[in-house]
Design a protein around this motif. Structure first.
Motif, PDB file in Angstrom:
ATOM      1  N   THR A  28      34.411 -16.766 -37.188  1.00  0.00           N
ATOM      2  CA  THR A  28      33.943 -17.236 -38.491  1.00  0.00           C
ATOM      3  C   THR A  28      33.530 -16.060 -39.371  1.00  0.00           C
ATOM      4  O   THR A  28      33.335 -14.940 -38.902  1.00  0.00           O
ATOM      5  N   VAL A  29      33.362 -16.353 -40.655  1.00  0.00           N
ATOM      6  CA  VAL A  29      32.882 -15.344 -41.589  1.00  0.00           C
ATOM      7  C   VAL A  29      31.494 -14.871 -41.178  1.00  0.00           C
ATOM      8  O   VAL A  29      31.185 -13.672 -41.210  1.00  0.00           O
ATOM      9  N   GLU A  30      30.658 -15.795 -40.750  1.00  0.00           N
ATOM     10  CA  GLU A  30      29.295 -15.441 -40.336  1.00  0.00           C
ATOM     11  C   GLU A  30      29.313 -14.474 -39.153  1.00  0.00           C
ATOM     12  O   GLU A  30      28.530 -13.521 -39.109  1.00  0.00           O
ATOM     13  N   GLN A  31      30.192 -14.698 -38.203  1.00  0.00           N
ATOM     14  CA  GLN A  31      30.309 -13.798 -37.053  1.00  0.00           C
ATOM     15  C   GLN A  31      30.792 -12.422 -37.488  1.00  0.00           C
ATOM     16  O   GLN A  31      30.310 -11.396 -37.006  1.00  0.00           O
ATOM     17  N   ALA A  32      31.746 -12.391 -38.405  1.00  0.00           N
ATOM     18  CA  ALA A  32      32.296 -11.118 -38.879  1.00  0.00           C
ATOM     19  C   ALA A  32      31.276 -10.329 -39.693  1.00  0.00           C
ATOM     20  O   ALA A  32      31.341  -9.098 -39.753  1.00  0.00           O
ATOM     21  N   LEU A  33      30.341 -11.021 -40.316  1.00  0.00           N
ATOM     22  CA  LEU A  33      29.318 -10.347 -41.127  1.00  0.00           C
ATOM     23  C   LEU A  33      28.136  -9.859 -40.295  1.00  0.00           C
ATOM     24  O   LEU A  33      27.223  -9.220 -40.828  1.00  0.00           O
ATOM     25  N   ASN A  34      28.163 -10.125 -39.007  1.00  0.00           N
ATOM     26  CA  ASN A  34      27.049  -9.747 -38.135  1.00  0.00           C
ATOM     27  C   ASN A  34      27.274  -8.357 -37.540  1.00  0.00           C
ATOM     28  O   ASN A  34      27.573  -8.197 -36.367  1.00  0.00           O
ATOM     29  N   HIS A  35      27.102  -7.325 -38.377  1.00  0.00           N
ATOM     30  CA  HIS A  35      27.334  -5.951 -37.909  1.00  0.00           C
ATOM     31  C   HIS A  35      26.206  -5.512 -36.984  1.00  0.00           C
ATOM     32  O   HIS A  35      25.033  -5.792 -37.247  1.00  0.00           O
ATOM     33  N   PRO A  36      26.548  -4.809 -35.884  1.00  0.00           N
ATOM     34  CA  PRO A  36      25.516  -4.452 -34.902  1.00  0.00           C
ATOM     35  C   PRO A  36      24.553  -3.360 -35.343  1.00  0.00           C
ATOM     36  O   PRO A  36      23.435  -3.288 -34.832  1.00  0.00           O
ATOM     37  N   ILE A  75      33.004  -6.834 -43.623  1.00  0.00           N
ATOM     38  CA  ILE A  75      34.248  -7.412 -43.110  1.00  0.00           C
ATOM     39  C   ILE A  75      35.251  -6.301 -42.810  1.00  0.00           C
ATOM     40  O   ILE A  75      35.956  -6.339 -41.792  1.00  0.00           O
ATOM     41  N   ASP A  76      35.320  -5.287 -43.672  1.00  0.00           N
ATOM     42  CA  ASP A  76      36.203  -4.144 -43.412  1.00  0.00           C
ATOM     43  C   ASP A  76      35.846  -3.460 -42.098  1.00  0.00           C
ATOM     44  O   ASP A  76      36.719  -2.962 -41.381  1.00  0.00           O
ATOM     45  N   SER A  77      34.568  -3.424 -41.777  1.00  0.00           N
ATOM     46  CA  SER A  77      34.151  -2.831 -40.511  1.00  0.00           C
ATOM     47  C   SER A  77      34.602  -3.698 -39.342  1.00  0.00           C
ATOM     48  O   SER A  77      35.039  -3.187 -38.307  1.00  0.00           O
ATOM     49  N   ALA A  78      34.515  -5.016 -39.508  1.00  0.00           N
ATOM     50  CA  ALA A  78      34.921  -5.936 -38.442  1.00  0.00           C
ATOM     51  C   ALA A  78      36.413  -5.834 -38.151  1.00  0.00           C
ATOM     52  O   ALA A  78      36.844  -5.937 -36.995  1.00  0.00           O
ATOM     53  N   THR A  79      37.230  -5.644 -39.192  1.00  0.00           N
ATOM     54  CA  THR A  79      38.683  -5.507 -39.006  1.00  0.00           C
ATOM     55  C   THR A  79      39.090  -4.076 -38.667  1.00  0.00           C
ATOM     56  O   THR A  79      40.242  -3.818 -38.330  1.00  0.00           O
ATOM     57  N   MET A  80      38.151  -3.144 -38.792  1.00  0.00           N
ATOM     58  CA  MET A  80      38.347  -1.692 -38.663  1.00  0.00           C
ATOM     59  C   MET A  80      39.168  -1.120 -39.810  1.00  0.00           C
ATOM     60  O   MET A  80      39.620   0.014 -39.767  1.00  0.00           O
ATOM     61  N   MET A  81      39.357  -1.915 -40.868  1.00  0.00           N
ATOM     62  CA  MET A  81      39.975  -1.397 -42.087  1.00  0.00           C
ATOM     63  C   MET A  81      39.125  -0.274 -42.664  1.00  0.00           C
ATOM     64  O   MET A  81      39.652   0.702 -43.210  1.00  0.00           O
ATOM     65  N   ASN A  82      37.829  -0.421 -42.534  1.00  0.00           N
ATOM     66  CA  ASN A  82      36.916   0.594 -43.049  1.00  0.00           C
ATOM     67  C   ASN A  82      37.253   1.973 -42.482  1.00  0.00           C
ATOM     68  O   ASN A  82      37.247   2.979 -43.193  1.00  0.00           O
TER      69      ASN A  82
END
Length: 382
Positions: A190-198, A208-215
């Motif tokens: 979910t979006v909420e899970q992807a926004l949960n940066h450690p 979100i870019d960090s979650a996809t590693m696009m960042n």
């Protein structure tokens, strides 16, 4: 050290932390800009009393102007306003922390106005790296990196005796919230899970870019331009603790690293005070707080955005602009619930394989490549 600063994107994560640094250093603020958040921008205007405040969303111009009508701050809007803030007369330094391609024109304008630049807007170099670096060189101004990874490399390079002594750059990545996950495990996130940066507190798009590693893919491209380093000499290592912010390796295989607690105020302050070091409000790093530091290879097959960025570098300069534009659309569509998490990488890779590239000669070329990529994605989503 500088006395006056203009902050583009002052209501975002980097912008608000930059104002913490401004308070610590007792600097004057020449201009502040926001995308849509007129409430926070109003608070900032009343506290810092800048000569200029800009709201990028032109639909909110009249409302914002009314909000601060009792102040002496001039109000502008849109891209013209951002460029005005980037070139305001009394600013010694322009901190560009806006998100996305919108940062390209103000960055070039700042350089052409002979302003030193602290750059936290990675898309500017990803999309128009040659144009930006040419403007910086031709106007004899300085470009200081604010991203934690690029600031770390910049700091490590202060001990480099000459360019020939440098072997490679090593960017660290947190791995985001989905480190170690398989494709099957990522199908229904979910979006909420992807926004949960450690580790880091960032805006939604960057998280979100960090979650996809696009960042990290964007940062490879950015590092290539910033440090004049070919992409095949820029490595990525996943470092979950985010204590080592990046490293450089010399030709004798010695490695220099920059360490610190995960707090963006360190790289922001260093960009402002360079070459000086000033006490900061950031927590002191205690190794007793970390039982171990770990390192892993990134998963290029699961996280296709990272792979697509490497492909973009191989295809040519405007391909990186296309990659950035495609990602901005896909990232937004995911946050709006219109596509799945894995579709971000699939669509970005499709755009990379579909669109042709050539070396840019103008901002128009870059914007056209960006536009084509966005249109390709939209046509494949609906």
């Amino acid at each position: 050290m500088i006395k006056n600063i203009s902050i583009l994107g002052s209501t975002g994560s980097i912008g608000t932390q930059a104002l913490d640094v401004v308070d610590n250093l007792n600097l004057q603020v020449s201009a502040l800009t926001a995308n849509t958040n007129i409430d926070i921008l109003e608070e900032q205007v009343r506290k810092y009393k800048p000569a200029l405040a800009v709201i990028y969303d032109e639909n909110k111009y009249a409302e914002f102007k009314t909000l601060i009508a009792d102040t002496n701050t001039k109000v502008s809007a849109g891209m013209d306003g951002l460029i005005e803030a980037a070139t305001v007369n009394d600013a010694d330094l322009v901190l560009n922390s806006v998100v996305g391609m919108v940062g390209l024109k103000p960055t070039i304008a700042a350089a052409n106005a002979k302003k030193n630049i602290a750059l936290a807007n990675k898309e500017t170099l990803v999309a128009g790296g040659k144009l930006v670096m040419d403007a910086v060189k031709n106007n004899n101004v300085e470009l200081y990196p604010v991203d934690s990874e690029h600031s770390a490399i910049f700091q490590c390079l202060q001990g480099c005796p000459n360019d020939k002594a440098l072997n490679r750059l090593i960017l660290t990545a947190s791995g985001g919230p989905f480190f170690g996950k398989t494709v099957d495990e990522l199908k229904n996130v979910t979006v909420e899970q992807a926004l949960n940066h450690p580790n880091w507190s960032m805006g939604a798009k960057i998280t979100i870019d960090s979650a996809t590693m696009m960042n990290k893919g964007l940062e490879i491209i950015e590092a290539s331009w910033l440090f004049d380093m070919p992409a095949d000499r820029i490595d990525v290592v996943v470092h979950r603790e985010s204590v080592i912010h990046s490293m450089i390796e010399y030709v004798d295989n010695s490695v220099i690293a920059q360490l610190g607690v995960p707090d963006m105020r360190i790289p922001i302050q260093y960009a402002i005070t360079y070459p000086n070091r000033i006490p900061s409000p950031v927590k002191q790093l205690s190794f007793r707080d970390y039982s171990k530091l770990t390192f892993f290879e990134p998963d290029y097959e699961t996280f296709k955005c990272l792979k697509a960025c490497k492909l973009a570098i191989e295809k040519g300069t405007l391909a990186t602009a296309a990659a950035n534009g495609a990602n901005e659309v896909a990232n937004k569509m995911f946050r709006e619930g219109k596509i799945s998490f894995l579709e971000i990488g699939d669509l970005l890779m499709g755009a990379m394989l579909k669109l042709l590239s050539f070396n840019p000669y103008s901002v128009v070329d870059v914007l056209e490549s960006d536009k084509n990529a966005r249109e390709y994605l939209l046509s494949n989503i609906y």
